[in-house]
Design an enzyme around this catalytic site. Sequence first.
Site, PDB file in Angstrom:
ATOM      1  N   GLY A   8      33.229  42.439  52.490  1.00 15.08           N
ATOM      2  CA  GLY A   8      34.583  42.735  52.000  1.00 15.08           C
ATOM      3  C   GLY A   8      35.152  41.566  51.223  1.00 15.08           C
ATOM      4  O   GLY A   8      36.342  41.264  51.317  1.00 15.08           O
ATOM      5  N   GLY A  11      38.470  41.702  48.482  1.00 17.25           N
ATOM      6  CA  GLY A  11      39.840  42.062  48.855  1.00 17.25           C
ATOM      7  C   GLY A  11      40.805  40.894  48.748  1.00 17.25           C
ATOM      8  O   GLY A  11      40.487  39.837  48.191  1.00 17.25           O
ATOM      9  N   GLN A  12      42.012  41.086  49.292  1.00 20.62           N
ATOM     10  CA  GLN A  12      43.066  40.072  49.151  1.00 20.62           C
ATOM     11  C   GLN A  12      42.615  38.735  49.747  1.00 20.62           C
ATOM     12  O   GLN A  12      42.798  37.689  49.138  1.00 20.62           O
ATOM     13  CB  GLN A  12      44.364  40.541  49.830  1.00 20.62           C
ATOM     14  CG  GLN A  12      45.543  39.631  49.525  1.00 20.62           C
ATOM     15  CD  GLN A  12      46.761  39.902  50.397  1.00 20.62           C
ATOM     16  OE1 GLN A  12      46.722  40.707  51.326  1.00 20.62           O
ATOM     17  NE2 GLN A  12      47.851  39.223  50.097  1.00 20.62           N
ATOM     18  N   ASP A  53      27.565  48.378  52.172  1.00 19.12           N
ATOM     19  CA  ASP A  53      28.456  49.269  52.916  1.00 19.12           C
ATOM     20  C   ASP A  53      28.289  48.866  54.378  1.00 19.12           C
ATOM     21  O   ASP A  53      27.249  49.126  54.986  1.00 19.12           O
ATOM     22  CB  ASP A  53      28.046  50.730  52.688  1.00 19.12           C
ATOM     23  CG  ASP A  53      28.897  51.683  53.518  1.00 19.12           C
ATOM     24  OD1 ASP A  53      29.703  51.205  54.361  1.00 19.12           O
ATOM     25  OD2 ASP A  53      28.747  52.911  53.333  1.00 19.12           O
ATOM     26  N   TYR A 142      45.249  51.598  62.764  1.00 21.49           N
ATOM     27  CA  TYR A 142      44.892  50.224  62.384  1.00 21.49           C
ATOM     28  C   TYR A 142      45.005  49.299  63.600  1.00 21.49           C
ATOM     29  O   TYR A 142      44.092  48.527  63.900  1.00 21.49           O
ATOM     30  CB  TYR A 142      45.837  49.772  61.270  1.00 21.49           C
ATOM     31  CG  TYR A 142      45.640  48.356  60.784  1.00 21.49           C
ATOM     32  CD1 TYR A 142      44.548  48.007  60.002  1.00 21.49           C
ATOM     33  CD2 TYR A 142      46.585  47.367  61.069  1.00 21.49           C
ATOM     34  CE1 TYR A 142      44.384  46.716  59.519  1.00 21.49           C
ATOM     35  CE2 TYR A 142      46.435  46.071  60.587  1.00 21.49           C
ATOM     36  CZ  TYR A 142      45.335  45.750  59.817  1.00 21.49           C
ATOM     37  OH  TYR A 142      45.181  44.477  59.341  1.00 21.49           O
ATOM     38  N   LYS A 146      42.216  47.160  65.838  1.00 25.68           N
ATOM     39  CA  LYS A 146      42.307  45.709  66.026  1.00 25.68           C
ATOM     40  C   LYS A 146      42.196  45.344  67.510  1.00 25.68           C
ATOM     41  O   LYS A 146      41.510  44.377  67.868  1.00 25.68           O
ATOM     42  CB  LYS A 146      43.609  45.163  65.418  1.00 25.68           C
ATOM     43  CG  LYS A 146      43.652  45.238  63.903  1.00 25.68           C
ATOM     44  CD  LYS A 146      42.468  44.507  63.259  1.00 25.68           C
ATOM     45  CE  LYS A 146      42.483  44.481  61.753  1.00 25.68           C
ATOM     46  NZ  LYS A 146      41.233  43.991  61.166  1.00 25.68           N
TER      47      LYS A 146
HETATM   48  N1  LIG Z   1      46.122  40.970  54.037  1.00 25.53           N
HETATM   49  C1  LIG Z   1      46.870  40.873  55.125  1.00 25.53           C
HETATM   50  O1  LIG Z   1      48.105  40.709  55.061  1.00 25.53           O
HETATM   51  C2  LIG Z   1      46.207  40.939  56.479  1.00 25.53           C
HETATM   52  C3  LIG Z   1      47.007  40.734  57.623  1.00 25.53           C
HETATM   53  C4  LIG Z   1      46.404  40.817  58.878  1.00 25.53           C
HETATM   54  C5  LIG Z   1      45.045  41.064  58.993  1.00 25.53           C
HETATM   55  N2  LIG Z   1      44.300  41.266  57.864  1.00 25.53           N
HETATM   56  C6  LIG Z   1      42.883  41.561  58.058  1.00 25.53           C
HETATM   57  O2  LIG Z   1      42.068  40.728  57.238  1.00 25.53           O
HETATM   58  C7  LIG Z   1      40.892  41.446  56.833  1.00 25.53           C
HETATM   59  C8  LIG Z   1      40.794  41.456  55.309  1.00 25.53           C
HETATM   60  O3  LIG Z   1      42.002  41.998  54.803  1.00 25.53           O
HETATM   61  P1  LIG Z   1      42.353  42.067  53.254  1.00 25.53           P
HETATM   62  O4  LIG Z   1      43.818  41.961  53.144  1.00 25.53           O
HETATM   63  O5  LIG Z   1      41.481  41.195  52.465  1.00 25.53           O
HETATM   64  O6  LIG Z   1      41.964  43.599  52.991  1.00 25.53           O
HETATM   65  P2  LIG Z   1      41.702  44.333  51.589  1.00 25.53           P
HETATM   66  O7  LIG Z   1      42.064  45.762  51.785  1.00 25.53           O
HETATM   67  O8  LIG Z   1      42.333  43.594  50.466  1.00 25.53           O
HETATM   68  O9  LIG Z   1      40.111  44.183  51.459  1.00 25.53           O
HETATM   69  C9  LIG Z   1      39.236  44.883  52.285  1.00 25.53           C
HETATM   70  C10 LIG Z   1      37.853  44.784  51.718  1.00 25.53           C
HETATM   71  O10 LIG Z   1      36.993  45.623  52.508  1.00 25.53           O
HETATM   72  C11 LIG Z   1      36.104  46.286  51.604  1.00 25.53           C
HETATM   73  N3  LIG Z   1      35.555  47.481  52.246  1.00 25.53           N
HETATM   74  C12 LIG Z   1      36.150  48.670  52.483  1.00 25.53           C
HETATM   75  N4  LIG Z   1      35.267  49.510  53.053  1.00 25.53           N
HETATM   76  C13 LIG Z   1      34.103  48.830  53.180  1.00 25.53           C
HETATM   77  C14 LIG Z   1      32.818  49.148  53.690  1.00 25.53           C
HETATM   78  N5  LIG Z   1      32.537  50.366  54.187  1.00 25.53           N
HETATM   79  N6  LIG Z   1      31.849  48.204  53.659  1.00 25.53           N
HETATM   80  C15 LIG Z   1      32.092  46.972  53.158  1.00 25.53           C
HETATM   81  N7  LIG Z   1      33.286  46.618  52.657  1.00 25.53           N
HETATM   82  C16 LIG Z   1      34.280  47.531  52.676  1.00 25.53           C
HETATM   83  C17 LIG Z   1      36.941  46.560  50.371  1.00 25.53           C
HETATM   84  O11 LIG Z   1      36.122  46.815  49.229  1.00 25.53           O
HETATM   85  C18 LIG Z   1      37.725  45.254  50.262  1.00 25.53           C
HETATM   86  O12 LIG Z   1      36.967  44.290  49.555  1.00 25.53           O
HETATM   87  C19 LIG Z   1      41.024  42.851  57.440  1.00 25.53           C
HETATM   88  O13 LIG Z   1      40.361  42.878  58.683  1.00 25.53           O
HETATM   89  C20 LIG Z   1      42.520  42.977  57.666  1.00 25.53           C
HETATM   90  O14 LIG Z   1      42.807  43.880  58.699  1.00 25.53           O
HETATM   91  C21 LIG Z   1      44.854  41.211  56.618  1.00 25.53           C
END
Ligand SMILES: NC(=O)c1ccc[n+]([C@@H]2O[C@H](COP(=O)([O-])OP(=O)(O)OC[C@H]3O[C@@H](n4cnc5c(N)ncnc54)[C@H](O)[C@@H]3O)[C@@H](O)[C@H]2O)c1
Length: 323
Positions: A8, A11-12, A53, A142, A146
């Site tokens: 992943g 992502g952000q 995936d 969600y 967690k």
């Molecule tokens: N961003 C926040 O504010 C925040 C806050 C608390 C926790 N988190 C946690 O941090 C982690 C990353 O969050 P984020 O903000 O980068 O999320 P995001 O949604 O920006 O990125 C998620 C990533 O997962 C990938 N993904 C989706 N399905 C997939 C699959 N089947 N196989 C492989 N990759 C897959 C997507 O392509 C993406 O790159 C997550 O566990 C999220 O719950 C984020």
Amino acid sequence: MKRILIIGSTGQIGSELSWKLRSIYGESNVICGYFAPPFPEGFFEAGQTVKIDATDINQVADAVKKYQIDTIYNLAAILSATAEKNPQLGWDVGIGSLMNCLDVAREYHCAVFTPSSIGAFGSNTPHKNTPQDTIQRPNTVYGITKVAGELISDYYYERWGVDTRSVRYPGLISNLTLPGGGTTDYAVEIFYKAVKNEKFVCPLRAGTFMDMMYMPDALDAAIQIMEADPAKLKHRNSFNITAMSFDPERLYAEIKRHIPGFVMEYDIDPLKQAIADSWPDNMDDSCARIEWGWNPKYNLEAMTKDMIAILKKKMAVGNECYF
Ligand SMILES: NC(=O)c1ccc[n+]([C@@H]2O[C@H](COP(=O)([O-])OP(=O)(O)OC[C@H]3O[C@@H](n4cnc5c(N)ncnc54)[C@H](O)[C@@H]3O)[C@@H](O)[C@H]2O)c1
């Protein structure tokens, strides 16, 4: 030397964590797993990448074997607001990916980092100064993934010695990649509107306090906890961490100090408001501070100043501004 696989990584968090990990451990030691577009600019040129995936255990195992991985950063997830619209997908990605990472880690002796969230708490959790160990009865899919993720990660550590570690991230504020459909996204979107001198319509009520953190601190947390001395860890999955707590009014006021003409109005999104109301106002992160030295650098004032300066610079060179 660590050999790291980020799942992943587009992502952000992943889009920034990948740069940071490469700068610390070396470009050739960090493999970025991608799943679907959009891809960050320069993603495929920046280093080694692999399509994964994570709900398919063979794809996770193949990458771990091929690149001789010893540490997995598992960031695959469907965030809170999006998962409420498709609970089955939220469960399949959140738990399916984690179980695959844990089983592969057990076989190939990898450490695993999987973020938890303030979403792991629910409405009957104490909302003020939320303790490290407390009631966790979330009512979102969600949040349920967690809590289950925290418990199964501890189980793999205690039963099979898999080196699992995690932090409960609050809402993350960043300026590279947009958030992926979470409840705290407003705290990012508001900055893009402000620097464009456009009105921001806030989906959450005034008085909705939540923990937040600027991305540089979130990246440090992910790295520090994986480098922490295991002998000092009384907890593993997962540590409360926070850097600031504010509501939309407080953030609006802080942005107006830099952009006085900025206007914010409210149009409440009932789904996001219900989720936000069930989350802590502010967490107690003293266990993280004591057990592995957690100490964030950015408060609301410092984060706001930096966000506005960076976004203004991006706009000045004509880069795309998303909202
Ligand atoms: N961003 C926040 O504010 C925040 C806050 C608390 C926790 N988190 C946690 O941090 C982690 C990353 O969050 P984020 O903000 O980068 O999320 P995001 O949604 O920006 O990125 C998620 C990533 O997962 C990938 N993904 C989706 N399905 C997939 C699959 N089947 N196989 C492989 N990759 C897959 C997507 O392509 C993406 O790159 C997550 O566990 C999220 O719950 C984020």
